[in-house]
Write a protein that holds these residues in place. Structure first.
Motif, PDB file in Angstrom:
ATOM      1  N   ILE A 104      12.827  51.185  17.325  1.00 29.00           N
ATOM      2  CA  ILE A 104      12.985  52.648  17.291  1.00 29.00           C
ATOM      3  C   ILE A 104      13.454  53.119  15.916  1.00 29.00           C
ATOM      4  O   ILE A 104      12.868  54.026  15.324  1.00 29.00           O
ATOM      5  N   TYR A 105      14.514  52.485  15.403  1.00 32.63           N
ATOM      6  CA  TYR A 105      15.174  53.048  14.210  1.00 32.63           C
ATOM      7  C   TYR A 105      14.845  52.357  12.897  1.00 32.63           C
ATOM      8  O   TYR A 105      15.072  52.918  11.837  1.00 32.63           O
ATOM      9  N   ASN A 106      14.353  51.121  12.968  1.00 34.68           N
ATOM     10  CA  ASN A 106      13.959  50.484  11.709  1.00 34.68           C
ATOM     11  C   ASN A 106      12.461  50.627  11.501  1.00 34.68           C
ATOM     12  O   ASN A 106      11.992  50.925  10.404  1.00 34.68           O
ATOM     13  N   ARG A 107      11.681  50.443  12.553  1.00 35.18           N
ATOM     14  CA  ARG A 107      10.231  50.497  12.429  1.00 35.18           C
ATOM     15  C   ARG A 107       9.667  51.894  12.670  1.00 35.18           C
ATOM     16  O   ARG A 107       8.553  52.195  12.250  1.00 35.18           O
ATOM     17  N   GLY A 108      10.424  52.710  13.388  1.00 37.50           N
ATOM     18  CA  GLY A 108       9.962  54.072  13.632  1.00 37.50           C
ATOM     19  C   GLY A 108       8.830  54.169  14.639  1.00 37.50           C
ATOM     20  O   GLY A 108       8.080  55.153  14.649  1.00 37.50           O
ATOM     21  N   VAL A 109       8.715  53.169  15.487  1.00 32.72           N
ATOM     22  CA  VAL A 109       7.611  53.153  16.460  1.00 32.72           C
ATOM     23  C   VAL A 109       7.904  54.122  17.613  1.00 32.72           C
ATOM     24  O   VAL A 109       9.007  54.151  18.143  1.00 32.72           O
ATOM     25  N   THR A 110       6.921  54.928  17.963  1.00 34.91           N
ATOM     26  CA  THR A 110       7.103  55.855  19.084  1.00 34.91           C
ATOM     27  C   THR A 110       6.321  55.408  20.319  1.00 34.91           C
ATOM     28  O   THR A 110       6.527  55.934  21.403  1.00 34.91           O
ATOM     29  N   ASP A 111       5.403  54.461  20.119  1.00 34.57           N
ATOM     30  CA  ASP A 111       4.592  53.986  21.236  1.00 34.57           C
ATOM     31  C   ASP A 111       5.195  52.674  21.756  1.00 34.57           C
ATOM     32  O   ASP A 111       5.147  51.649  21.063  1.00 34.57           O
ATOM     33  N   ILE A 112       5.750  52.731  22.942  1.00 29.65           N
ATOM     34  CA  ILE A 112       6.433  51.549  23.483  1.00 29.65           C
ATOM     35  C   ILE A 112       5.462  50.363  23.570  1.00 29.65           C
ATOM     36  O   ILE A 112       5.846  49.210  23.339  1.00 29.65           O
ATOM     37  N   ALA A 113       4.190  50.649  23.836  1.00 26.28           N
ATOM     38  CA  ALA A 113       3.199  49.568  23.935  1.00 26.28           C
ATOM     39  C   ALA A 113       3.059  48.788  22.623  1.00 26.28           C
ATOM     40  O   ALA A 113       2.616  47.640  22.606  1.00 26.28           O
ATOM     41  N   ALA A 114       3.452  49.410  21.503  1.00 22.09           N
ATOM     42  CA  ALA A 114       3.317  48.739  20.199  1.00 22.09           C
ATOM     43  C   ALA A 114       4.529  47.875  19.839  1.00 22.09           C
ATOM     44  O   ALA A 114       4.584  47.291  18.755  1.00 22.09           O
ATOM     45  N   MET A 115       5.490  47.800  20.743  1.00 20.74           N
ATOM     46  CA  MET A 115       6.702  47.013  20.450  1.00 20.74           C
ATOM     47  C   MET A 115       6.445  45.559  20.823  1.00 20.74           C
ATOM     48  O   MET A 115       6.881  45.052  21.858  1.00 20.74           O
ATOM     49  N   THR A 116       5.731  44.876  19.937  1.00 24.47           N
ATOM     50  CA  THR A 116       5.074  43.619  20.330  1.00 24.47           C
ATOM     51  C   THR A 116       5.995  42.410  20.480  1.00 24.47           C
ATOM     52  O   THR A 116       5.545  41.362  20.924  1.00 24.47           O
ATOM     53  N   LEU A 127       8.316  42.482  22.550  1.00 19.60           N
ATOM     54  CA  LEU A 127       8.702  42.572  23.961  1.00 19.60           C
ATOM     55  C   LEU A 127       7.503  42.159  24.813  1.00 19.60           C
ATOM     56  O   LEU A 127       6.358  42.434  24.445  1.00 19.60           O
ATOM     57  N   SER A 128       7.788  41.519  25.932  1.00 23.42           N
ATOM     58  CA  SER A 128       6.674  41.077  26.782  1.00 23.42           C
ATOM     59  C   SER A 128       5.902  42.298  27.289  1.00 23.42           C
ATOM     60  O   SER A 128       6.450  43.394  27.411  1.00 23.42           O
ATOM     61  N   LYS A 129       4.629  42.061  27.596  1.00 20.03           N
ATOM     62  CA  LYS A 129       3.784  43.166  28.082  1.00 20.03           C
ATOM     63  C   LYS A 129       4.366  43.810  29.332  1.00 20.03           C
ATOM     64  O   LYS A 129       4.386  45.031  29.465  1.00 20.03           O
ATOM     65  N   ALA A 130       4.842  42.974  30.208  1.00 18.01           N
ATOM     66  CA  ALA A 130       5.376  43.493  31.480  1.00 18.01           C
ATOM     67  C   ALA A 130       6.610  44.356  31.225  1.00 18.01           C
ATOM     68  O   ALA A 130       6.775  45.421  31.829  1.00 18.01           O
ATOM     69  N   PHE A 131       7.442  43.906  30.290  1.00 25.06           N
ATOM     70  CA  PHE A 131       8.654  44.660  29.995  1.00 25.06           C
ATOM     71  C   PHE A 131       8.313  45.988  29.314  1.00 25.06           C
ATOM     72  O   PHE A 131       8.885  47.030  29.630  1.00 25.06           O
ATOM     73  N   ALA A 155       5.633  47.665  29.760  1.00 26.80           N
ATOM     74  CA  ALA A 155       5.090  48.549  30.801  1.00 26.80           C
ATOM     75  C   ALA A 155       6.226  49.148  31.632  1.00 26.80           C
ATOM     76  O   ALA A 155       6.219  50.348  31.944  1.00 26.80           O
ATOM     77  N   ALA A 156       7.208  48.316  31.941  1.00 22.86           N
ATOM     78  CA  ALA A 156       8.341  48.809  32.738  1.00 22.86           C
ATOM     79  C   ALA A 156       9.124  49.859  31.950  1.00 22.86           C
ATOM     80  O   ALA A 156       9.538  50.891  32.494  1.00 22.86           O
ATOM     81  N   LEU A 157       9.291  49.618  30.656  1.00 21.77           N
ATOM     82  CA  LEU A 157       9.990  50.593  29.804  1.00 21.77           C
ATOM     83  C   LEU A 157       9.234  51.918  29.756  1.00 21.77           C
ATOM     84  O   LEU A 157       9.821  52.997  29.904  1.00 21.77           O
ATOM     85  N   ALA A 158       7.932  51.811  29.546  1.00 22.89           N
ATOM     86  CA  ALA A 158       7.121  53.017  29.368  1.00 22.89           C
ATOM     87  C   ALA A 158       7.085  53.877  30.636  1.00 22.89           C
ATOM     88  O   ALA A 158       6.824  55.077  30.571  1.00 22.89           O
ATOM     89  N   GLU A 159       7.327  53.239  31.771  1.00 21.73           N
ATOM     90  CA  GLU A 159       7.389  54.029  33.012  1.00 21.73           C
ATOM     91  C   GLU A 159       8.627  54.902  33.046  1.00 21.73           C
ATOM     92  O   GLU A 159       8.621  55.977  33.625  1.00 21.73           O
ATOM     93  N   ARG A 160       9.691  54.401  32.451  1.00 20.12           N
ATOM     94  CA  ARG A 160      10.977  55.098  32.570  1.00 20.12           C
ATOM     95  C   ARG A 160      11.363  55.903  31.334  1.00 20.12           C
ATOM     96  O   ARG A 160      12.134  56.850  31.425  1.00 20.12           O
ATOM     97  N   TYR A 161      10.865  55.485  30.170  1.00 19.00           N
ATOM     98  CA  TYR A 161      11.403  56.045  28.927  1.00 19.00           C
ATOM     99  C   TYR A 161      10.309  56.530  27.980  1.00 19.00           C
ATOM    100  O   TYR A 161       9.171  56.063  28.030  1.00 19.00           O
ATOM    101  N   VAL A 162      10.722  57.415  27.076  1.00 21.35           N
ATOM    102  CA  VAL A 162       9.864  57.786  25.947  1.00 21.35           C
ATOM    103  C   VAL A 162      10.678  57.654  24.659  1.00 21.35           C
ATOM    104  O   VAL A 162      11.910  57.696  24.683  1.00 21.35           O
ATOM    105  N   VAL A 163       9.964  57.489  23.555  1.00 21.41           N
ATOM    106  CA  VAL A 163      10.574  57.525  22.231  1.00 21.41           C
ATOM    107  C   VAL A 163       9.878  58.678  21.522  1.00 21.41           C
ATOM    108  O   VAL A 163       8.728  58.546  21.106  1.00 21.41           O
ATOM    109  N   GLY A 164      10.550  59.815  21.452  1.00 21.81           N
ATOM    110  CA  GLY A 164       9.845  61.024  21.013  1.00 21.81           C
ATOM    111  C   GLY A 164      10.304  61.554  19.669  1.00 21.81           C
ATOM    112  O   GLY A 164      11.105  60.959  18.966  1.00 21.81           O
ATOM    113  N   ARG A 165       9.733  62.686  19.344  1.00 24.69           N
ATOM    114  CA  ARG A 165      10.112  63.445  18.154  1.00 24.69           C
ATOM    115  C   ARG A 165      10.128  64.907  18.575  1.00 24.69           C
ATOM    116  O   ARG A 165       9.398  65.298  19.483  1.00 24.69           O
ATOM    117  N   PRO A 166      10.902  65.726  17.864  1.00 24.54           N
ATOM    118  CA  PRO A 166      10.764  67.163  18.099  1.00 24.54           C
ATOM    119  C   PRO A 166       9.328  67.569  17.744  1.00 24.54           C
ATOM    120  O   PRO A 166       8.714  66.929  16.877  1.00 24.54           O
TER     121      PRO A 166
END
Ligand code: SAH
Ligand code: SF4
Length: 372
Positions: free
Chosen positions: A43-55, A57-61, A63-74
């Motif tokens: 989130i804070y070093n790479r600036g990634v907003t797409d949880i799927a791109a957080m490679t 982390l396991s795919k399953a994890f 997916a579980a994160l993306a169901e519950r959370y977002v990493v957004g911008r104004p």
């Protein structure tokens, strides 16, 4: 049932959570503790907003994160670039409220001017933000989000070690940061975290109109540089220009500066002084300013007044500004005159937002229910 095009987001925003809060979320999901550090890095070093791109982390994890959370911008309602390189973003938050953020590139640094509130409850008579009716605190996510959005726009991910375009942060946008202390503090702690955005407290300046009871805490807990919106050398005039002075008069304000934790000749307190023609710009006032600052490790920042439509003041003339600056300089205080930047895009405090509100107001002038 009708669904609006921007269906309400029900997932939780991860930006703005402290490390401890992020850890609590991960524990609740049954994730191992080291995931917190990985997520923080994405989130804070790479600036990634797409949880799927957080490679990592396991795919399953993921997916579980993306169901519950977002990493957004104004979201950006308007973006403007000045001929001098200054960039300005009018941000629109989830509730439709707006605030602004400005990046000012200079030869040896790049400063981001961050807002802490939508509007301001104070009513300094020379300040356009003070005329705006709607006020709310920005959340920690909305404050950190300004820095992250600027990093997006400047292409500064992952967080560079050096040669950054965004080197400094000033809390000099809209709002009084010490009236929104908790969210500002939470945001700055994230901004200063070494494993994330990693901006040093020495490169961060918080500007206050003089909320005396919060000044010491700011120094103790955040240890950032302090700037004081002084603007007058007598209580009589400061009561008018900066009305919070009626509550916390000059003597109390200067005492809080004298005892500000961490202030030294190497880390001076900045005194901002807006130059208003015939109001506060006489040589006698410059000499009084020097007397007031005795004993405080200080520097003075003279700001030529930035006019706005209907403002009751004018900018001091060049000669008056120079004479004032010379007196303060000769007394041993550095007193640069702030060069107006981004004037072609109304980069001064509060102006773009007011312009946008005015446009909407005139478009909607028949609907008084529309708060503006
Ligand atoms: N509320 C805080 C921080 C935001 S204002 C504060 O007052 O310190 C940032 C600086 O811009 C303050 O010193 C403020 O007094 C100054 N300022 C506001 N309106 C201005 C204007 N029209 N022209 C020049 N300076 C202005
Ligand atoms: Fe608020 Fe600062 Fe403007 Fe005063 S100068 S109205 S405190 S934003």
């Amino acid at each position: 049932m009708e669904t609006s095009p921007a269906a309400a987001e029900t997932r939780k925003e991860l930006v703005g959570l402290s490390r401890a809060a992020l850890a609590a979320e991960m524990t609740a999901m049954g994730a191992e503790p080291f995931r917190v550090r990985q997520l923080w890095h994405w989130i804070y070093n790479r600036g990634v907003t797409d949880i799927a791109a957080m490679t990592t982390l396991s795919k399953a994890f993921r997916a579980a994160l993306a169901e519950r959370y977002v990493v957004g911008r104004p979201s950006v309602a308007r973006a403007l670039a000045s001929l001098d390189g200054t960039r300005k973003w009018l941000l629109r938050f989830a509730d439709g409220q707006e605030a602004e953020c400005v990046h000012i590139p200079e030869e040896d640094r790049g400063t981001l001017c961050v807002s802490s509130q939508v509007g301001c409850t104070l009513t300094c008579t020379f300040c356009h933000t003070g005329t705006q009716r709607l006020v709310r605190n920005l959340t920690a996510a909305e404050i950190v989000g300004q820095v992250m959005l600027a990093r997006d726009a400047l292409g500064e991910w992952p967080s560079p070690q050096d040669d950054r375009q965004l080197t400094n942060i000033v809390l000099m946008g809209m709002g009084e940061p010490l009236f929104n202390y908790d969210n500002v503090a939470a945001a700055l702690k994230i901004v200063m975290d070494h494993e994330g955005l990693s901006l040093s407290r020495r490169k961060i300046t918080l500007s206050t109109s003089g909320v005396v009871p919060m000044i010491r805490r700011c120094g103790e807990e955040l240890a950032v540089n302090l700037a004081i919106s002084l603007h007058a050398v007598t209580d009589e005039l400061r009561d008018v220009l900066v009305p919070i002075n009626r509550k916390y008069p000059l003597a109390e304000l200067l005492e809080a500066c004298r005892t500000y934790p961490g202030a030294s000749n190497a880390r001076r307190i900045t005194f901002e002084y807006v130059m208003l023609k015939g109001v506060n710009d006489s040589p006698a006032e410059a000499r009084a300013l020097v007397r007031l600052l005795a004993g405080i490790p200080a520097k003075v920042n003279l700001i030529p007044f930035n006019p706005w439509p209907g403002a009751p003041y004018e900018r001091s003339g060049e000669a008056a500004i120079k004479e004032f600056a010379d007196i303060v300089n000769d007394a041993g205080y550095s007193s640069p005159v702030r060069t107006p930047r981004g004037e072609d895009i109304m980069a001064a405090c509060g102006q773009l937002k007011s312009d946008s509100v005015r446009k909407r107001k005139s478009a909607l002038s028949a609907t008084p229910a529309e708060a503006g």
